[in-house]
Write a protein that holds these residues in place. Structure first.
Motif, PDB file in Angstrom:
ATOM      1  N   HIS A 230      37.552  37.088  45.334  1.00 15.32           N
ATOM      2  CA  HIS A 230      38.154  37.143  43.991  1.00 15.32           C
ATOM      3  C   HIS A 230      37.417  38.192  43.165  1.00 15.32           C
ATOM      4  CE1 HIS A 230      40.023  33.401  45.368  1.00 15.32           C
ATOM      5  NE2 HIS A 230      40.998  33.767  44.548  1.00 15.32           N
ATOM      6  N   VAL A 231      38.142  39.234  42.815  1.00 15.91           N
ATOM      7  CA  VAL A 231      37.502  40.409  42.226  1.00 15.91           C
ATOM      8  C   VAL A 231      37.579  40.348  40.695  1.00 15.91           C
ATOM      9  CG1 VAL A 231      38.105  41.717  44.294  1.00 15.91           C
ATOM     10  CG2 VAL A 231      39.549  41.928  42.283  1.00 15.91           C
ATOM     11  N   PRO A 232      36.641  41.058  40.030  1.00 17.79           N
ATOM     12  CA  PRO A 232      36.603  40.997  38.564  1.00 17.79           C
ATOM     13  C   PRO A 232      37.905  41.484  37.932  1.00 17.79           C
ATOM     14  CG  PRO A 232      34.814  42.368  39.431  1.00 17.79           C
ATOM     15  CD  PRO A 232      35.615  41.938  40.600  1.00 17.79           C
ATOM     16  N   PHE A 289      32.572  51.823  52.177  1.00 20.80           N
ATOM     17  CA  PHE A 289      32.909  50.646  51.361  1.00 20.80           C
ATOM     18  C   PHE A 289      31.951  49.492  51.662  1.00 20.80           C
ATOM     19  CE2 PHE A 289      34.971  46.506  50.890  1.00 20.80           C
ATOM     20  CZ  PHE A 289      35.159  46.533  49.521  1.00 20.80           C
ATOM     21  N   ASP A 290      31.486  48.831  50.601  1.00 14.50           N
ATOM     22  CA  ASP A 290      30.557  47.702  50.792  1.00 14.50           C
ATOM     23  C   ASP A 290      30.799  46.667  49.689  1.00 14.50           C
ATOM     24  OD1 ASP A 290      28.472  45.997  51.293  1.00 14.50           O
ATOM     25  OD2 ASP A 290      26.962  47.582  51.470  1.00 14.50           O
ATOM     26  N   TRP A 291      31.154  45.442  50.106  1.00 11.72           N
ATOM     27  CA  TRP A 291      31.366  44.374  49.117  1.00 11.72           C
ATOM     28  C   TRP A 291      30.103  44.126  48.284  1.00 11.72           C
ATOM     29  CZ3 TRP A 291      35.522  42.636  47.048  1.00 11.72           C
ATOM     30  CH2 TRP A 291      36.708  42.562  47.766  1.00 11.72           C
ATOM     31  N   LEU A 292      28.927  44.380  48.873  1.00 11.18           N
ATOM     32  CA  LEU A 292      27.682  44.090  48.151  1.00 11.18           C
ATOM     33  C   LEU A 292      27.557  44.922  46.877  1.00 11.18           C
ATOM     34  CD1 LEU A 292      25.100  43.784  51.059  1.00 11.18           C
ATOM     35  CD2 LEU A 292      26.048  41.954  49.625  1.00 11.18           C
ATOM     36  N   ASN A 293      28.272  46.044  46.801  1.00 12.58           N
ATOM     37  CA  ASN A 293      28.188  46.893  45.607  1.00 12.58           C
ATOM     38  C   ASN A 293      29.263  46.579  44.562  1.00 12.58           C
ATOM     39  OD1 ASN A 293      26.021  48.273  46.693  1.00 12.58           O
ATOM     40  ND2 ASN A 293      27.346  49.711  47.794  1.00 12.58           N
ATOM     41  N   VAL A 294      30.189  45.669  44.889  1.00 10.98           N
ATOM     42  CA  VAL A 294      31.271  45.351  43.937  1.00 10.98           C
ATOM     43  C   VAL A 294      30.735  44.367  42.899  1.00 10.98           C
ATOM     44  CG1 VAL A 294      33.598  44.359  43.694  1.00 10.98           C
ATOM     45  CG2 VAL A 294      33.018  45.696  45.746  1.00 10.98           C
ATOM     46  N   PRO A 295      30.890  44.673  41.612  1.00  4.72           N
ATOM     47  CA  PRO A 295      30.408  43.714  40.596  1.00  4.72           C
ATOM     48  C   PRO A 295      31.194  42.402  40.643  1.00  4.72           C
ATOM     49  CG  PRO A 295      31.267  45.726  39.555  1.00  4.72           C
ATOM     50  CD  PRO A 295      31.524  45.852  41.016  1.00  4.72           C
ATOM     51  N   ARG A 296      30.515  41.324  40.282  1.00  9.45           N
ATOM     52  CA  ARG A 296      31.193  40.015  40.232  1.00  9.45           C
ATOM     53  C   ARG A 296      31.806  39.743  38.872  1.00  9.45           C
ATOM     54  NH1 ARG A 296      27.018  35.640  42.776  1.00  9.45           N
ATOM     55  NH2 ARG A 296      26.679  36.746  44.719  1.00  9.45           N
ATOM     56  N   GLU A 297      31.148  40.275  37.844  1.00 10.93           N
ATOM     57  CA  GLU A 297      31.590  39.970  36.474  1.00 10.93           C
ATOM     58  C   GLU A 297      32.728  40.896  36.063  1.00 10.93           C
ATOM     59  OE1 GLU A 297      30.369  37.455  34.826  1.00 10.93           O
ATOM     60  OE2 GLU A 297      29.026  37.040  36.503  1.00 10.93           O
ATOM     61  N   ASP A 298      33.526  40.448  35.111  1.00 13.65           N
ATOM     62  CA  ASP A 298      34.625  41.273  34.623  1.00 13.65           C
ATOM     63  C   ASP A 298      34.087  42.606  34.084  1.00 13.65           C
ATOM     64  OD1 ASP A 298      36.249  39.276  35.426  1.00 13.65           O
ATOM     65  OD2 ASP A 298      36.621  38.452  33.434  1.00 13.65           O
ATOM     66  N   ILE A 299      34.921  43.627  34.148  1.00 16.92           N
ATOM     67  CA  ILE A 299      34.469  44.993  33.892  1.00 16.92           C
ATOM     68  C   ILE A 299      35.231  45.592  32.707  1.00 16.92           C
ATOM     69  CG2 ILE A 299      34.388  47.321  34.904  1.00 16.92           C
ATOM     70  CD1 ILE A 299      34.482  45.947  37.662  1.00 16.92           C
ATOM     71  N   ILE A 300      34.480  46.178  31.793  1.00 16.50           N
ATOM     72  CA  ILE A 300      35.131  46.916  30.686  1.00 16.50           C
ATOM     73  C   ILE A 300      35.627  48.241  31.258  1.00 16.50           C
ATOM     74  CG2 ILE A 300      34.814  47.968  28.407  1.00 16.50           C
ATOM     75  CD1 ILE A 300      34.102  45.172  27.930  1.00 16.50           C
ATOM     76  N   VAL A 301      36.853  48.552  30.950  1.00 16.07           N
ATOM     77  CA  VAL A 301      37.488  49.767  31.485  1.00 16.07           C
ATOM     78  C   VAL A 301      36.690  51.019  31.088  1.00 16.07           C
ATOM     79  CG1 VAL A 301      39.524  51.198  31.145  1.00 16.07           C
ATOM     80  CG2 VAL A 301      39.779  48.795  31.543  1.00 16.07           C
ATOM     81  N   ALA A 302      36.548  51.943  32.044  1.00 13.16           N
ATOM     82  CA  ALA A 302      35.811  53.190  31.790  1.00 13.16           C
ATOM     83  C   ALA A 302      36.424  53.915  30.584  1.00 13.16           C
ATOM     84  CB  ALA A 302      35.903  54.080  33.030  1.00 13.16           C
ATOM     85  N   PRO A 303      35.585  54.422  29.675  1.00 16.30           N
ATOM     86  CA  PRO A 303      36.112  55.048  28.449  1.00 16.30           C
ATOM     87  C   PRO A 303      37.053  56.217  28.730  1.00 16.30           C
ATOM     88  CG  PRO A 303      33.698  55.283  28.614  1.00 16.30           C
ATOM     89  CD  PRO A 303      34.124  54.383  29.723  1.00 16.30           C
TER      90      PRO A 303
END
Ligand code: GLU
Length: 307
Positions: A230-232, A289-303
């Protein structure tokens, strides 16, 4: 067993950045493992879903280089053509005494919002005798709910880690068929992922709370369950979740402003797969590609994405 991932869009509007973020991760995860992907069109709701949105979505995915191996424009991969499979699963559940008709009018609304976790309210219809239910069915077409026990369903999400819910307390007897005859998302998604041999489900974190209900359905239907990631969710700078109504971040607007490589560069930085937003193709991201680098928390969209 080879990985089989899936795209499972609901064609209720133009794809937006949040959908795209989940699809990119689903695609990268499957391709990194040398696996395949299914594209299933989740058009259960005939009012909100339009074929034109599905065609557009496929064209948008192709523009980005996110391909699939099965489904797409094949009619049998569209949920509106798969009712017979949901009916068969429903009969299995009914024969095992796990369903009951519900005459409450709130159910219709509950069923329309799988992304918003709601505990189904305890229902007086659960206590009706078969005779009482048969009598009431003559006056009103019921919805149907799945009767759930007080049982804790636990699983390890590939990204979010250990999760568990008590079915009765945290979910309640949940709807599987609406009174207008439409099948509920929870039932259809389980029947379809199992029938299509999906082994890996990658989707937004807003569906994490649906997973214990779906795992319970896999169990009672005797079907093998996939693994889940389940991705942010992507958030606007004010913390609001992006939705299809954010037209400035839908694919129409994004395609006018960015090339596929520029857009994938920005997304892959948000997904922790590149340190910079350097333009990149989807194929170039597969090997590292590596799941370990995917953030768990929700992400603010890049400016850079906000016009
Ligand atoms: N069709 C759902 C949606 O577009 C996704 C369902 C799922 O991934 O399980 O939100």
């Amino acid at each position: 067993m080879p990985v089989k991932g899936r795209f499972a869009p609901s064609p209720s509007g133009r794809m937006h950045l949040g959908n795209l973020f989940s699809f990119l991760l689903a695609w990268l995860s499957a391709r990194h493992e040398g696996g395949s992907l299914v594209l299933r069109v989740e058009d259960l709701d005939p009012v909100r879903c339009l074929p034109a949105h599905a065609w557009q979505l496929m064209e948008d995915l192709e523009w980005l280089g996110l391909n699939w191996d099965e489904g797409g424009d094949v009619p049998s991969y569209w949920q509106s053509n798969r009712s017979h499979l949901y009916a068969a699963a429903f009969q299995t559940l009914e024969a095992r005494g796990l369903t009951y008709p519900c005459f409450c009018s709130r159910l219709q609304r509950l069923n329309e919002a799988p992304h918003i976790h709601q505990v189904s309210p305890s229902c007086p219809c659960a206590a009706l005798t078969p005779e009482e239910a048969a009598q009431r069915t003559k006056e009103k077409t019921p919805s149907y709910r799945l009767r759930v026990p007080h049982k804790t369903v636990s699983f390890v999400d590939g990204l979010q880690g250990p999760c568990s819910q008590d079915l009765a307390a945290d979910c309640g007897d949940f709807p599987i068929k609406r009174s207008d005859g439409a099948w509920a998302y929870q039932l259809a998604v389980v029947v379809d992922d199992a029938a299509m041999g999906v082994t890996q489900v990658v989707r937004g974190r807003d569906l994490l709370s649906s997973t214990p209900r779906q795992l319970w359905l896999y169990q009672v239907l005797g079907l093998p369950a996939p693994e889940f990631y389940h991705v942010p969710l992507l958030l606007a700078p004010d913390g609001r979740r992006l939705a299809k109504r954010d037209a400035d971040l839908d694919m129409g607007a994004l395609r006018r402003r960015f090339s596929p490589q520029e857009l994938l560069g920005l997304l892959s930085r948000m997904a922790g797969q590149q340190k910079t937003a350097e333009p990149v193709s989807a194929a170039q991201l597969v090997s590292t590609f590596d799941w370990l680098n995917v953030p768990r928390e929700d992400i603010i969209v890049a400016p850079e994405l906000l016009s």
